[in-house]
Motif scaffolding. Sequence first.
Motif, PDB file in Angstrom:
ATOM      1  N   GLU A  95       0.900  -1.253   0.111  1.00  0.00           N
ATOM      2  CA  GLU A  95       0.063   0.061   0.075  1.00  0.00           C
ATOM      3  C   GLU A  95       1.035   1.314  -0.017  1.00  0.00           C
ATOM      4  O   GLU A  95       0.688   2.191  -0.553  1.00  0.00           O
ATOM      5  CB  GLU A  95      -0.831  -0.024   1.243  1.00  0.00           C
ATOM      6  N   THR A  96       1.895   1.177   0.676  1.00  0.00           N
ATOM      7  CA  THR A  96       3.000   2.388   0.965  1.00  0.00           C
ATOM      8  C   THR A  96       4.262   1.895   0.431  1.00  0.00           C
ATOM      9  O   THR A  96       4.223   0.727   0.133  1.00  0.00           O
ATOM     10  CB  THR A  96       2.890   2.741   2.363  1.00  0.00           C
ATOM     11  N   SER A  97       5.228   2.530   0.739  1.00  0.00           N
ATOM     12  CA  SER A  97       6.610   2.090  -0.027  1.00  0.00           C
ATOM     13  C   SER A  97       7.000   0.740   0.993  1.00  0.00           C
ATOM     14  O   SER A  97       6.643   0.632   2.179  1.00  0.00           O
ATOM     15  CB  SER A  97       7.766   3.058   0.541  1.00  0.00           C
ATOM     16  N   GLY A  98       7.626  -0.006   0.140  1.00  0.00           N
ATOM     17  CA  GLY A  98       8.068  -1.494   0.883  1.00  0.00           C
ATOM     18  C   GLY A  98       9.059  -1.004   1.894  1.00  0.00           C
ATOM     19  O   GLY A  98       9.033  -2.045   2.671  1.00  0.00           O
ATOM     20  N   ASN A  99       9.615  -0.071   2.054  1.00  0.00           N
ATOM     21  CA  ASN A  99      10.506   0.092   3.056  1.00  0.00           C
ATOM     22  C   ASN A  99      10.102  -0.174   4.386  1.00  0.00           C
ATOM     23  O   ASN A  99      10.528  -0.590   5.416  1.00  0.00           O
ATOM     24  CB  ASN A  99      11.007   1.522   2.947  1.00  0.00           C
ATOM     25  N   THR A 100       8.710   0.281   4.692  1.00  0.00           N
ATOM     26  CA  THR A 100       7.899   0.277   5.912  1.00  0.00           C
ATOM     27  C   THR A 100       6.698  -0.425   5.891  1.00  0.00           C
ATOM     28  O   THR A 100       5.828   0.356   6.749  1.00  0.00           O
ATOM     29  CB  THR A 100       8.200   1.556   6.686  1.00  0.00           C
ATOM     30  N   ASP A 101       6.518  -0.976   4.932  1.00  0.00           N
ATOM     31  CA  ASP A 101       5.025  -1.682   4.741  1.00  0.00           C
ATOM     32  C   ASP A 101       5.231  -3.223   4.225  1.00  0.00           C
ATOM     33  O   ASP A 101       6.237  -3.729   3.572  1.00  0.00           O
ATOM     34  CB  ASP A 101       4.358  -1.035   3.360  1.00  0.00           C
TER      35      ASP A 101
ATOM     36  N   ALA B  83       8.656 -25.276   5.811  1.00  0.00           N
ATOM     37  CA  ALA B  83       8.775 -24.223   4.739  1.00  0.00           C
ATOM     38  C   ALA B  83       9.999 -23.636   4.489  1.00  0.00           C
ATOM     39  O   ALA B  83      10.867 -24.150   5.343  1.00  0.00           O
ATOM     40  CB  ALA B  83       7.944 -23.294   4.990  1.00  0.00           C
ATOM     41  N   VAL B  84      10.110 -22.755   3.704  1.00  0.00           N
ATOM     42  CA  VAL B  84      11.650 -22.005   3.587  1.00  0.00           C
ATOM     43  C   VAL B  84      11.193 -20.514   4.242  1.00  0.00           C
ATOM     44  O   VAL B  84      10.131 -19.990   3.915  1.00  0.00           O
ATOM     45  CB  VAL B  84      11.926 -21.778   2.172  1.00  0.00           C
ATOM     46  N   TYR B  85      12.096 -20.148   5.223  1.00  0.00           N
ATOM     47  CA  TYR B  85      11.675 -18.996   5.883  1.00  0.00           C
ATOM     48  C   TYR B  85      13.059 -18.086   5.397  1.00  0.00           C
ATOM     49  O   TYR B  85      14.138 -18.454   5.231  1.00  0.00           O
ATOM     50  CB  TYR B  85      11.811 -19.292   7.365  1.00  0.00           C
ATOM     51  N   ILE B  86      12.490 -16.910   4.787  1.00  0.00           N
ATOM     52  CA  ILE B  86      13.151 -16.057   4.307  1.00  0.00           C
ATOM     53  C   ILE B  86      13.162 -14.732   5.145  1.00  0.00           C
ATOM     54  O   ILE B  86      12.129 -14.107   5.565  1.00  0.00           O
ATOM     55  CB  ILE B  86      12.628 -15.604   2.780  1.00  0.00           C
ATOM     56  N   CYS B  87      14.343 -13.880   5.278  1.00  0.00           N
ATOM     57  CA  CYS B  87      14.584 -12.864   5.905  1.00  0.00           C
ATOM     58  C   CYS B  87      14.947 -11.673   4.817  1.00  0.00           C
ATOM     59  O   CYS B  87      15.596 -12.089   3.782  1.00  0.00           O
ATOM     60  CB  CYS B  87      16.085 -12.961   6.917  1.00  0.00           C
ATOM     61  N   ALA B  88      14.306 -10.596   4.894  1.00  0.00           N
ATOM     62  CA  ALA B  88      14.827  -9.361   3.995  1.00  0.00           C
ATOM     63  C   ALA B  88      14.693  -8.104   4.804  1.00  0.00           C
ATOM     64  O   ALA B  88      14.161  -7.759   5.615  1.00  0.00           O
ATOM     65  CB  ALA B  88      13.497  -9.504   2.847  1.00  0.00           C
ATOM     66  N   ALA B  89      15.748  -7.353   4.098  1.00  0.00           N
ATOM     67  CA  ALA B  89      16.060  -6.193   4.813  1.00  0.00           C
ATOM     68  C   ALA B  89      15.665  -4.913   3.712  1.00  0.00           C
ATOM     69  O   ALA B  89      16.093  -5.094   2.535  1.00  0.00           O
ATOM     70  CB  ALA B  89      17.556  -5.833   5.012  1.00  0.00           C
ATOM     71  N   SER B  90      14.798  -3.728   4.228  1.00  0.00           N
ATOM     72  CA  SER B  90      14.345  -3.270   3.338  1.00  0.00           C
ATOM     73  C   SER B  90      14.716  -1.502   3.777  1.00  0.00           C
ATOM     74  O   SER B  90      14.923  -1.372   4.710  1.00  0.00           O
ATOM     75  CB  SER B  90      12.758  -3.160   3.104  1.00  0.00           C
ATOM     76  N   GLY B  91      15.020  -0.794   2.601  1.00  0.00           N
ATOM     77  CA  GLY B  91      15.575   0.620   2.603  1.00  0.00           C
ATOM     78  C   GLY B  91      15.758   1.198   1.555  1.00  0.00           C
ATOM     79  O   GLY B  91      16.172   0.370   0.434  1.00  0.00           O
ATOM     80  N   ASN B  92      15.691   2.245   1.585  1.00  0.00           N
ATOM     81  CA  ASN B  92      15.765   3.258   0.248  1.00  0.00           C
ATOM     82  C   ASN B  92      15.129   2.699  -1.046  1.00  0.00           C
ATOM     83  O   ASN B  92      15.536   2.534  -2.039  1.00  0.00           O
ATOM     84  CB  ASN B  92      17.423   3.166  -0.301  1.00  0.00           C
ATOM     85  N   ASN B  93      13.815   2.317  -0.846  1.00  0.00           N
ATOM     86  CA  ASN B  93      13.111   1.780  -1.898  1.00  0.00           C
ATOM     87  C   ASN B  93      13.609   0.607  -2.739  1.00  0.00           C
ATOM     88  O   ASN B  93      13.447   0.149  -3.453  1.00  0.00           O
ATOM     89  CB  ASN B  93      12.842   3.056  -2.895  1.00  0.00           C
ATOM     90  N   ASP B  94      14.455  -0.289  -1.799  1.00  0.00           N
ATOM     91  CA  ASP B  94      14.969  -1.654  -2.280  1.00  0.00           C
ATOM     92  C   ASP B  94      14.761  -2.522  -0.942  1.00  0.00           C
ATOM     93  O   ASP B  94      14.635  -2.065   0.265  1.00  0.00           O
ATOM     94  CB  ASP B  94      16.398  -1.427  -2.581  1.00  0.00           C
ATOM     95  N   MET B  95      14.441  -3.712  -1.496  1.00  0.00           N
ATOM     96  CA  MET B  95      14.613  -4.764  -0.315  1.00  0.00           C
ATOM     97  C   MET B  95      15.462  -5.813  -0.784  1.00  0.00           C
ATOM     98  O   MET B  95      15.767  -6.311  -1.880  1.00  0.00           O
ATOM     99  CB  MET B  95      13.128  -5.415  -0.525  1.00  0.00           C
TER     100      MET B  95
END
Lengths: 114, 107
Positions: A95-101, B83-95
């Motif tokens: 819904e919003t940026s994937g950074n915090t959603d 199952a497979v468990y996945i960790c993801a780090a998001s920031g700067n419009n990127d994951m």
Amino acid sequence: DAGITQSPRHKVTETGTPVTLRCHQTENHRYMYWYRQDPGHGLRLIHYSYGVKDTDKGEVSDGYSVSRSKTEDFLLTLESATSSQTSVYFCAISETSGNTDTQYFGPGTRLTVL
Amino acid sequence: KNEVEQSPQNLTAQEGEFITINCSYSVGISALHWLQQHPGGGIVSLFMLSSGKKKHGRLIATINIQEKHSSLHITASHPRDSAVYICAASGNNDMRFGAGTRLTVKP
């Protein structure tokens, strides 16, 4: 479950042919993403969209283009498919940026390029 | 070196055991996500956290921002947790995603 569909679910094509994958959502979410998943690499972002006609590149965008002419549809195009593009492709929305959603994922499309 | 590292890669447990999956990241983040990928391929978001701890049923996720480390715990594991468990780090419009941990829980 978020209303996300992908089509086709499976496709086999030949090297050099164009391929378009479709992601359709019924949630009216602003953000949409295309990922590919390969063994040993995990999910990698190809392109994303933050609104109609607004798109940007991700980590592995070479060889791919996208278009978003309406909120509900996000298309991924391989202009000339190569064997290295054999992968499982996932669409996601937020819904919003994937950074915090939270991102909600589609069922995936398995693409094989021979 | 991947920006998001998970351990272990594979984990086999007996039903009822306490499970811990670890995630370390080297990028600055806005949030840390834990996802579950079912054997059929579908991906479900379990948690999104930027500090502290979150709990949902038998699943607990923690994050230590200073140490750039997160853990996913499963209490009283059950075969349906396989199952497979996945960790993801998001920031700067990127994951950025880890490669995943394949969990098998045997009855």
